[in-house]
Design a protein around this motif. Sequence first.
Motif, PDB file in Angstrom:
ATOM      1  N   VAL A  61     -12.820  -4.414  -8.229  1.00  0.00           N
ATOM      2  CA  VAL A  61     -12.786  -5.186  -6.754  1.00  0.00           C
ATOM      3  C   VAL A  61     -14.064  -6.087  -6.823  1.00  0.00           C
ATOM      4  CG1 VAL A  61     -12.814  -5.009  -4.370  1.00  0.00           C
ATOM      5  CG2 VAL A  61     -11.800  -3.285  -5.853  1.00  0.00           C
ATOM      6  N   SER A  62     -14.004  -7.276  -6.402  1.00  0.00           N
ATOM      7  CA  SER A  62     -15.345  -8.009  -6.121  1.00  0.00           C
ATOM      8  C   SER A  62     -14.896  -8.822  -4.902  1.00  0.00           C
ATOM      9  CB  SER A  62     -15.331  -9.286  -7.332  1.00  0.00           C
ATOM     10  OG  SER A  62     -15.739  -8.516  -8.329  1.00  0.00           O
ATOM     11  N   TYR A  63     -15.933  -9.017  -3.791  1.00  0.00           N
ATOM     12  CA  TYR A  63     -16.251  -9.546  -2.593  1.00  0.00           C
ATOM     13  C   TYR A  63     -16.973 -10.912  -2.923  1.00  0.00           C
ATOM     14  CZ  TYR A  63     -13.892  -5.738  -0.823  1.00  0.00           C
ATOM     15  OH  TYR A  63     -12.927  -4.580  -0.678  1.00  0.00           O
ATOM     16  N   PHE A  64     -16.680 -12.021  -2.205  1.00  0.00           N
ATOM     17  CA  PHE A  64     -17.482 -13.274  -2.366  1.00  0.00           C
ATOM     18  C   PHE A  64     -17.868 -13.800  -1.078  1.00  0.00           C
ATOM     19  CE2 PHE A  64     -14.665 -13.154  -6.275  1.00  0.00           C
ATOM     20  CZ  PHE A  64     -15.729 -12.943  -7.097  1.00  0.00           C
ATOM     21  N   ILE A  89       0.904  -1.352  -0.074  1.00  0.00           N
ATOM     22  CA  ILE A  89      -0.105   0.006   0.051  1.00  0.00           C
ATOM     23  C   ILE A  89       0.972   1.288   0.021  1.00  0.00           C
ATOM     24  CG2 ILE A  89      -0.238   0.270   2.638  1.00  0.00           C
ATOM     25  CD1 ILE A  89      -3.366   1.006   1.791  1.00  0.00           C
ATOM     26  N   ASN A  90       2.096   1.016   0.452  1.00  0.00           N
ATOM     27  CA  ASN A  90       2.974   2.254   0.214  1.00  0.00           C
ATOM     28  C   ASN A  90       3.941   2.526  -0.842  1.00  0.00           C
ATOM     29  OD1 ASN A  90       2.263   2.918   2.932  1.00  0.00           O
ATOM     30  ND2 ASN A  90       4.117   1.433   4.097  1.00  0.00           N
ATOM     31  N   HIS A  91       3.343   1.748  -1.721  1.00  0.00           N
ATOM     32  CA  HIS A  91       4.299   1.857  -3.442  1.00  0.00           C
ATOM     33  C   HIS A  91       3.234   2.179  -4.217  1.00  0.00           C
ATOM     34  CE1 HIS A  91       7.898   0.528  -1.667  1.00  0.00           C
ATOM     35  NE2 HIS A  91       7.251  -0.313  -0.933  1.00  0.00           N
ATOM     36  N   GLY A 129      -8.675  -1.153   1.240  1.00  0.00           N
ATOM     37  CA  GLY A 129      -7.763  -0.091   1.517  1.00  0.00           C
ATOM     38  C   GLY A 129      -6.809   0.201   0.395  1.00  0.00           C
ATOM     39  N   LEU A 130      -6.401  -0.814  -0.122  1.00  0.00           N
ATOM     40  CA  LEU A 130      -5.277  -0.841  -1.447  1.00  0.00           C
ATOM     41  C   LEU A 130      -6.142  -0.335  -2.522  1.00  0.00           C
ATOM     42  CD1 LEU A 130      -2.938  -1.230  -2.701  1.00  0.00           C
ATOM     43  CD2 LEU A 130      -3.314  -3.436  -3.154  1.00  0.00           C
ATOM     44  N   ALA A 131      -7.562  -0.924  -2.696  1.00  0.00           N
ATOM     45  CA  ALA A 131      -8.355  -0.362  -4.078  1.00  0.00           C
ATOM     46  C   ALA A 131      -8.743   1.083  -3.843  1.00  0.00           C
ATOM     47  CB  ALA A 131      -9.602  -1.279  -3.745  1.00  0.00           C
ATOM     48  N   SER A 132      -8.974   1.604  -2.629  1.00  0.00           N
ATOM     49  CA  SER A 132      -9.086   3.030  -2.368  1.00  0.00           C
ATOM     50  C   SER A 132      -7.879   4.007  -2.812  1.00  0.00           C
ATOM     51  CB  SER A 132      -9.541   3.299  -0.962  1.00  0.00           C
ATOM     52  OG  SER A 132     -10.936   2.577  -0.781  1.00  0.00           O
ATOM     53  N   LYS A 133      -6.746   3.400  -2.403  1.00  0.00           N
ATOM     54  CA  LYS A 133      -5.528   3.998  -2.830  1.00  0.00           C
ATOM     55  C   LYS A 133      -5.239   4.150  -4.254  1.00  0.00           C
ATOM     56  CE  LYS A 133      -1.191   5.248  -0.659  1.00  0.00           C
ATOM     57  NZ  LYS A 133      -0.193   4.904   0.510  1.00  0.00           N
ATOM     58  N   LEU A 134      -5.391   2.786  -5.006  1.00  0.00           N
ATOM     59  CA  LEU A 134      -5.185   2.945  -6.304  1.00  0.00           C
ATOM     60  C   LEU A 134      -6.305   3.677  -6.901  1.00  0.00           C
ATOM     61  CD1 LEU A 134      -5.043  -1.051  -6.729  1.00  0.00           C
ATOM     62  CD2 LEU A 134      -3.052   0.584  -7.070  1.00  0.00           C
TER      63      LEU A 134
END
Length: 297
Positions: free
Chosen positions: A248-251, A205-207, A234-239
């Motif tokens: 993004v998908s959640y199952f 997430i820092n990159h 969190g990573l999706a938001s930062k991207l």
Amino acid sequence: MSSKRLQAFTLALTAFLAACSPINVLNALTPSSTFTKTSAIAYGADPRQTLDIYRPVPAISNAPVVVFFYGGSWNSGSKDDYGFVGEALASRGIVVVIADYRLYPQVRYPAFLQDGAQAVAWTCKHIAEFGADPAQLYVMGHSSGAYNASMLALDARWLNEVGLSPSVFKGWIGLAGPYDFLPIENRDVRPVFFFPNSPPDSQPINHVSAGAPPALLLASTDDKLVNPTRNTGGLASKLRAAGVPVQVSYFTKTSHATLVASISRPLRWLAPVLDRVTAFIQATDPVGSSATQSPTK
């Protein structure tokens, strides 16, 4: 077989998997007619630095290629256990490279990322010999393997060491990945990252930067090992904030482990993970989409 009987069978299979070696059962139920396999190709000098290649049957010219890294908390795992992943993607017209890499206690961070970079470099140099197009390259992983994939895609240091950059990827795919996990709670993982002095630059997430490749992030809402809200969310938001395309998908029917297992034919009813991966590759690579085959069950 009717849909009710099929679901009853797969529920029984799931219970059976819990009572024996799940991966061995999945691989035993995986057909071999959809791919040809080339095993144990060395990409480095260490015995762990080898990879397997799965090619579609029938062969496809200039097929897209996925380099896949398995999970195991950086201290366990074998490419031989993930034939069901190779078969699934090969059945969709994708050439698959599944790489072993050095594990703890032999090595610690960042040696396994350096191994991953070497495997990618080997793929870029040689994969055309196996019917794939290196210009249609994706990196994918599950759990700690998704971490490896994300770091290769987001942190240029590792590919720079082998004369490449993350721009070689058309996209990257993370399944249940840990992307933001300091301070480390998992006692098995702590020594891998020098706990309590774990370096902040070890966190994907820092990159995040505007030039990162497009991402597909998949997770289970009922993941007890890797928090999906903090890591995938969190990573999706930062991207997105950096302007990087991300899906993004959640199952709800899968767990941390069965998310990747749902790629296999017997457990595909749990979640459309294979369909999402195939669609992502087709959408990010219009040239490659003409090579990939229509979905098969």
